[in-house]
Design a protein around this motif. Structure first.
Motif, PDB file in Angstrom:
ATOM      1  N   GLN A 248     -55.518  -6.424 -20.402  1.00  0.00           N
ATOM      2  CA  GLN A 248     -55.574  -4.781 -20.602  1.00  0.00           C
ATOM      3  C   GLN A 248     -54.327  -4.164 -19.719  1.00  0.00           C
ATOM      4  O   GLN A 248     -54.036  -4.826 -18.695  1.00  0.00           O
ATOM      5  CB  GLN A 248     -56.801  -4.094 -19.830  1.00  0.00           C
ATOM      6  CG  GLN A 248     -56.723  -2.696 -20.215  1.00  0.00           C
ATOM      7  CD  GLN A 248     -58.084  -2.102 -19.558  1.00  0.00           C
ATOM      8  OE1 GLN A 248     -58.636  -2.420 -18.376  1.00  0.00           O
ATOM      9  NE2 GLN A 248     -58.919  -1.784 -20.433  1.00  0.00           N
ATOM     10  N   MET A 249     -53.524  -3.408 -20.400  1.00  0.00           N
ATOM     11  CA  MET A 249     -52.491  -2.632 -19.762  1.00  0.00           C
ATOM     12  C   MET A 249     -52.962  -1.296 -19.528  1.00  0.00           C
ATOM     13  O   MET A 249     -53.629  -0.450 -20.440  1.00  0.00           O
ATOM     14  CB  MET A 249     -51.389  -2.378 -20.757  1.00  0.00           C
ATOM     15  CG  MET A 249     -50.519  -3.925 -20.733  1.00  0.00           C
ATOM     16  SD  MET A 249     -49.859  -4.436 -19.405  1.00  0.00           S
ATOM     17  CE  MET A 249     -48.639  -3.143 -19.411  1.00  0.00           C
ATOM     18  N   ARG A 250     -52.837  -0.525 -18.312  1.00  0.00           N
ATOM     19  CA  ARG A 250     -53.205   0.717 -18.139  1.00  0.00           C
ATOM     20  C   ARG A 250     -51.939   1.432 -17.705  1.00  0.00           C
ATOM     21  O   ARG A 250     -51.635   1.497 -16.618  1.00  0.00           O
ATOM     22  CB  ARG A 250     -54.336   0.800 -16.979  1.00  0.00           C
ATOM     23  CG  ARG A 250     -55.708   0.203 -17.704  1.00  0.00           C
ATOM     24  CD  ARG A 250     -56.864   0.173 -17.030  1.00  0.00           C
ATOM     25  NE  ARG A 250     -57.007   1.756 -16.677  1.00  0.00           N
ATOM     26  CZ  ARG A 250     -58.094   2.076 -15.949  1.00  0.00           C
ATOM     27  NH1 ARG A 250     -58.918   1.436 -15.311  1.00  0.00           N
ATOM     28  NH2 ARG A 250     -58.141   3.361 -15.838  1.00  0.00           N
ATOM     29  N   PHE A 251     -51.338   2.061 -18.590  1.00  0.00           N
ATOM     30  CA  PHE A 251     -50.272   2.996 -18.265  1.00  0.00           C
ATOM     31  C   PHE A 251     -50.334   4.297 -17.584  1.00  0.00           C
ATOM     32  O   PHE A 251     -51.292   4.775 -17.953  1.00  0.00           O
ATOM     33  CB  PHE A 251     -49.417   3.204 -19.556  1.00  0.00           C
ATOM     34  CG  PHE A 251     -48.621   2.025 -20.319  1.00  0.00           C
ATOM     35  CD1 PHE A 251     -47.327   1.997 -19.814  1.00  0.00           C
ATOM     36  CD2 PHE A 251     -49.378   1.268 -21.358  1.00  0.00           C
ATOM     37  CE1 PHE A 251     -46.560   0.966 -20.144  1.00  0.00           C
ATOM     38  CE2 PHE A 251     -47.998   0.349 -21.666  1.00  0.00           C
ATOM     39  CZ  PHE A 251     -46.958   0.401 -21.297  1.00  0.00           C
TER      40      PHE A 251
ATOM     41  N   GLY B 109     -51.524  -3.779 -14.767  1.00  0.00           N
ATOM     42  CA  GLY B 109     -51.855  -4.645 -16.254  1.00  0.00           C
ATOM     43  C   GLY B 109     -52.520  -6.175 -15.825  1.00  0.00           C
ATOM     44  O   GLY B 109     -52.183  -6.546 -14.593  1.00  0.00           O
ATOM     45  N   VAL B 110     -53.192  -6.559 -16.454  1.00  0.00           N
ATOM     46  CA  VAL B 110     -53.499  -8.229 -16.372  1.00  0.00           C
ATOM     47  C   VAL B 110     -53.300  -8.754 -17.901  1.00  0.00           C
ATOM     48  O   VAL B 110     -53.601  -8.012 -18.596  1.00  0.00           O
ATOM     49  CB  VAL B 110     -54.898  -8.132 -15.904  1.00  0.00           C
ATOM     50  CG1 VAL B 110     -56.186  -7.460 -16.797  1.00  0.00           C
ATOM     51  CG2 VAL B 110     -55.650  -9.699 -15.862  1.00  0.00           C
TER      52      VAL B 110
ATOM     53  N   VAL C   8     -51.125 -10.633 -12.990  1.00  0.00           N
ATOM     54  CA  VAL C   8     -51.625  -9.600 -12.627  1.00  0.00           C
ATOM     55  C   VAL C   8     -50.157  -8.891 -12.380  1.00  0.00           C
ATOM     56  O   VAL C   8     -49.464  -9.320 -11.505  1.00  0.00           O
ATOM     57  CB  VAL C   8     -52.571  -9.270 -11.456  1.00  0.00           C
ATOM     58  CG1 VAL C   8     -52.697  -7.551 -11.244  1.00  0.00           C
ATOM     59  CG2 VAL C   8     -54.001 -10.038 -11.992  1.00  0.00           C
ATOM     60  N   GLY C   9     -49.933  -7.492 -12.875  1.00  0.00           N
ATOM     61  CA  GLY C   9     -48.554  -6.721 -12.516  1.00  0.00           C
ATOM     62  C   GLY C   9     -48.819  -5.508 -12.470  1.00  0.00           C
ATOM     63  O   GLY C   9     -49.927  -4.955 -12.570  1.00  0.00           O
ATOM     64  N   PHE C  10     -47.890  -4.777 -11.679  1.00  0.00           N
ATOM     65  CA  PHE C  10     -47.713  -3.237 -11.708  1.00  0.00           C
ATOM     66  C   PHE C  10     -46.410  -2.789 -11.819  1.00  0.00           C
ATOM     67  O   PHE C  10     -45.451  -3.577 -12.053  1.00  0.00           O
ATOM     68  CB  PHE C  10     -48.368  -2.978 -10.380  1.00  0.00           C
ATOM     69  CG  PHE C  10     -47.359  -3.216  -9.008  1.00  0.00           C
ATOM     70  CD1 PHE C  10     -47.180  -4.250  -8.618  1.00  0.00           C
ATOM     71  CD2 PHE C  10     -46.702  -2.205  -8.529  1.00  0.00           C
ATOM     72  CE1 PHE C  10     -46.104  -4.603  -7.584  1.00  0.00           C
ATOM     73  CE2 PHE C  10     -45.847  -2.144  -7.657  1.00  0.00           C
ATOM     74  CZ  PHE C  10     -45.554  -3.524  -7.021  1.00  0.00           C
ATOM     75  N   LEU C  11     -46.344  -1.568 -12.170  1.00  0.00           N
ATOM     76  CA  LEU C  11     -44.962  -0.817 -12.469  1.00  0.00           C
ATOM     77  C   LEU C  11     -45.266   0.600 -11.869  1.00  0.00           C
ATOM     78  O   LEU C  11     -46.167   1.244 -11.934  1.00  0.00           O
ATOM     79  CB  LEU C  11     -45.041  -0.725 -13.990  1.00  0.00           C
ATOM     80  CG  LEU C  11     -43.685  -0.320 -14.773  1.00  0.00           C
ATOM     81  CD1 LEU C  11     -42.448  -1.048 -14.245  1.00  0.00           C
ATOM     82  CD2 LEU C  11     -44.069  -0.159 -16.051  1.00  0.00           C
ATOM     83  N   VAL C  12     -44.037   0.916 -11.249  1.00  0.00           N
ATOM     84  CA  VAL C  12     -43.878   2.355 -10.806  1.00  0.00           C
ATOM     85  C   VAL C  12     -42.933   3.101 -11.538  1.00  0.00           C
ATOM     86  O   VAL C  12     -41.675   2.833 -12.014  1.00  0.00           O
ATOM     87  CB  VAL C  12     -43.407   2.299  -9.217  1.00  0.00           C
ATOM     88  CG1 VAL C  12     -43.472   3.811  -8.691  1.00  0.00           C
ATOM     89  CG2 VAL C  12     -44.460   1.625  -8.510  1.00  0.00           C
ATOM     90  N   ARG C  13     -43.331   4.238 -12.157  1.00  0.00           N
ATOM     91  CA  ARG C  13     -42.588   5.009 -13.115  1.00  0.00           C
ATOM     92  C   ARG C  13     -42.458   6.384 -12.697  1.00  0.00           C
ATOM     93  O   ARG C  13     -43.351   6.866 -11.800  1.00  0.00           O
ATOM     94  CB  ARG C  13     -43.089   4.884 -14.322  1.00  0.00           C
ATOM     95  CG  ARG C  13     -43.364   3.584 -14.785  1.00  0.00           C
ATOM     96  CD  ARG C  13     -43.205   3.685 -16.327  1.00  0.00           C
ATOM     97  NE  ARG C  13     -43.977   4.307 -17.283  1.00  0.00           N
ATOM     98  CZ  ARG C  13     -43.709   4.330 -18.369  1.00  0.00           C
ATOM     99  NH1 ARG C  13     -42.732   3.946 -19.125  1.00  0.00           N
ATOM    100  NH2 ARG C  13     -44.950   5.067 -19.286  1.00  0.00           N
TER     101      ARG C  13
END
Lengths: 431, 283
Positions: free
Chosen positions: A391-394, A381-382, A326-331
């Motif tokens: 699934q990636m949820r941008f 994202g997972v 499981v990951g995350f991203l801050v943009r």
């Protein structure tokens, strides 16, 4: 900018285009051996197979537009640039370029490895159609921009790839072209030179020149382009706002093409808090909910830096999962990645190795959000550990970082929380 | 699909004039580049060799010495039974000097574009310059050869006359023909790499198929007739008139040499221009 940023293969309407590409097609003739070519020329009978590199590519580029071309290796990007630059002919369609073109199609190309940097500036300039006198006038500026003063009389082959890129870029841009074509050359220079090159590109843009560049770096395209075009197997599959196109490209790179149909529609229960939201994945697991919990335990999208917040990601397995990551991203709102990580890099106690169908998982991430006041987007994202995305949820969650008083420049992206101190230095008495 | 050679209508006067004008425009626009590349071409050809540019003079000099020694002394060639060796040597050199220059240019022609694939493919480069520099790069060889011929004629008392004034016409004609031939070979060479070997064989045979080494009347009748088939024979006859006889002994050569050379130049350039858009596919 487009009012409706949805990716679209429909041609955008550009007024007074500098570059008009219309129905461009390119077939390479593939001969089994050179003999086949001879036989074909002499007999007039076809002896080749056709390989389609470009097929019906159409777009216009207006003055002052910076357009990024994206696509996988072999998608036709370089072929397209070469046809626009005029070093390759097209099989179908037309390209009209109004003005002088300068191109950096390959690092150090057209430069003679044995000649010195000085000689290469002259030869390169002559190739671009300058006279000796014109080059002599611009010589100092070219050298100054490339910052190669100390090396200018050494052979070109002794330059590092970054130095070669610097000289190539300096020469190619010194002719003040109306159209600048750059193929991946910017990724080699060091960060300082990249910044300088971007500054020069922005300067070109301000003066109404058109720039066409190829890059594999989505961040680069997003940060310097006004528009992006995604090529796939010789066709334009998307043309529009760089951030959106970047997401589609990312999806095409890592998403499974066979199960693409499940993207976006794969059981999203939460209301989308961001209109930039875009999801894809093979759907073996879905992200049911993503939200931020404030210090008081309630959901919030308004962050006051310094307090502790928790990002919560709710996941549901639809099929048996061989592994879970499981990951995350801050943009930033520009689409620049500020921070991202996943459970491969940060320990996540309680994360299961596998999951059974129907099983649910809640991942919480604690962070103080040391960000500058602005609007940000969270991507969650997972994935499987083999990099296939469930699934990636941008940009699925939009949130604001607030601050009551100004503590930093408006252009800041992060809040590094400095503390400052000073002391007056006593001037020494002169003897 | 028809053969790609069909669209070239060689007798289409307006197309020929247009091509020539285009060539002049390109040459004018890129004159600095053409000059710079030719200069470097001559300078760099022997770069890295111990004697360096001396070879630019030494190479044609040695070749000519070998041929003169072989044909004037070993085979005892003379223009007339009681003629001097030096007279025959000047006669041979007047044909040999331009031939060596031609050999040099045509030998390198098939790789003129092929060998510079990175320029043609990767940057917006006027590929017309590449064959041009190869053709013009042979000029020093031609000048060395002509100087040697004149020097020998003066030193041995064969003498040199007002015919020398005609020399520029012949040199200009030869240069035009060379440029045209190099254009054709460079264009074809991109697609058909075999052309390099074909040219090298033809150049070796060509020396004996032209009126270069044969004293007048000594060549077999069939060969004498064959001389008339090659435009280069007329050039050689012109060179002889200018360097040895000092008068126009073959008026037909003086008319045909410039005319044929110009035709070769224009058609050669048009062939190249027709093939050029396809270079990107083959390189």
């Amino acid at each position: 900018m487009l009012p409706n940023a949805s990716p679209d293969v429909r041609q955008r309407v550009v007024k007074n285009p500098i570059i008009s590409v219309d129905g461009l097609g390119k077939n390479f003739r593939v001969y089994a051996s050179p003999r086949e070519l001879l036989v074909e020329v002499l007999t007039g009978r076809q002896r080749h197979r056709d390989f389609t590199a470009l097929n019906g590519v159409s777009f216009d580029v207006g003055p002052g537009e910076v357009v990024g071309l994206m696509g996988r290796n072999g998608a036709g990007k370089s072929t397209l640039l070469r046809i626009i630059a005029g070093t390759l002919d097209a099989t179908a369609g037309s390209v009209v370029v109004r003005g002088r073109i300068s191109a950096i199609l390959e690092l150090g190309s057209g430069f003679h490895p044995e000649y010195s940097g000085r000689d290469n500036i002259y030869l390169g300039g002559l190739c671009l159609g300058l006279t000796r006198a014109e080059i002599a006038r611009r010589f100092d500026e070219i050298v100054a921009f490339s910052e190669l003063e100390a090396f200018i009389d050494r052979p070109f082959r002794t330059y590092s790839s970054g130095m070669q890129a610097r000289l190539t870029f300096s020469v190619a841009t010194c002719v003040d072209p109306d159209v600048l074509i750059v193929d991946e050359a910017l990724s080699v220079g060091d960060a300082r030179f990249q910044l300088k090159s971007f500054e020069r590109i922005r300067d070109f843009k301000r003066r109404g020149k058109s720039i066409l560049l190829v890059s594999h770096s989505i961040n680069q395209v997003v940060s310097i382009c006004d528009r992006a075009i995604l090529l796939e197997q010789g066709k334009v599959v998307a043309d529009g706002e760089p951030n959106k196109i970047g997401q589609i490209y990312h999806q095409r790179l890592f998403g499974p093409p066979a199960r693409e149909a499940t993207s976006s529609s794969a059981g999203i229960a939460v209301p989308e808090t961001s209109d930039r939201h875009h999801a894809y994945g093979d759907g073996r697991a879905v992200i049911n909910d993503v939200f931020i919990e404030g210090p008081d335990g309630s959901r919030t999208t308004s962050i006051v830096p310094g307090e502790t917040y928790r990002i919560v990601i709710d996941i549901e397995a639809k099929e048996a999962l061989p592994s879970v990551c499981v990951g995350f991203l801050v943009r930033s709102s520009w689409g620049i990645d500020l921070y991202g990580t996943d459970t491969r890099f940060v320990p996540c106690p309680g994360l299961p190795q596998t999951m059974a169908p129907g099983e649910r998982l809640r991942v919480t991430i604690e962070t103080p959000f040391n960000l500058a006041p602005n609007t940000y987007f969270l991507t969650a994202g997972v994935a499987n550990l083999d990099e296939t995305k469930y699934q990636m949820r941008f940009d699925c969650l939009e949130f604001q970082v607030r601050q009551d008083r100004t503590t930093m420049f408006m252009s800041s992206l992060v809040d590094i929380r400095p503390s400052m101190a000073a002391c007056v230095v006593q001037e020494r008495e002169r003897a | 699909m028809t053969s790609i050679l069909t669209p070239l209508k060689i007798f289409d006067a307006s197309a020929n004039v247009a091509a020539a004008r285009e060539f002049v425009t390109i040459l004018y626009r890129y004159q600095d580049l053409a000059w710079e590349m030719t200069r470097r071409d001559v300078r760099d050809r022997y770069k890295g060799q111990a004697l360096g540019s001396l070879w630019a003079i030494g190479h044609p000099l040695l070749l000519m010495a070998v041929y003169v020694f072989a044909f004037a002394f070993l085979f005892r060639g003379r223009l007339s039974p009681e003629g001097e060796w030096s007279e025959y040597a000047v006669y041979v050199l007047a044909g040999l000097a331009p031939w060596i220059a031609l050999q040099e240019a045509l030998g390198r022609a098939p790789t003129a574009v092929l060998g510079n694939a990175n320029l043609v493919k990767q940057i917006i480069f006027p590929s017309e310059i590449l064959p041009l520099k190869v053709a013009l790069g042979a000029t020093p060889t031609l000048i060395v050869g002509l100087c040697v011929t004149v020097a020998l004629a003066v030193a041995t008392g064969v003498g040199i006359g007002v015919g020398l004034l005609l020399l520029p016409i012949v040199v200009a004609s030869q240069t035009l023909a060379l440029v045209g031939l190099v254009y054709v070979l460079a264009g074809i060479g991109v697609f058909l790499r075999d052309i390099k070997d074909i040219v090298s064989v033809l150049l070796s045979i060509g020396l004996f198929l032209h009126p270069i080494l044969y004293a007048p009347g000594t060549a077999p009748a069939a060969l004498e007739a064959a001389f008339y088939a090659s435009p280069f024979s007329y050039l050689i006859w012109c060179y002889r008139d200018a360097l040895l006889y000092g008068e126009i002994t073959r008026p037909e050569a003086w008319i045909l040499a410039p005319v044929l050379s110009t035709a070769i130049f224009v058609i050669g350039y048009r062939c190249f221009r027709m093939l050029r858009p396809m270079f990107g596919n083959a390189l």
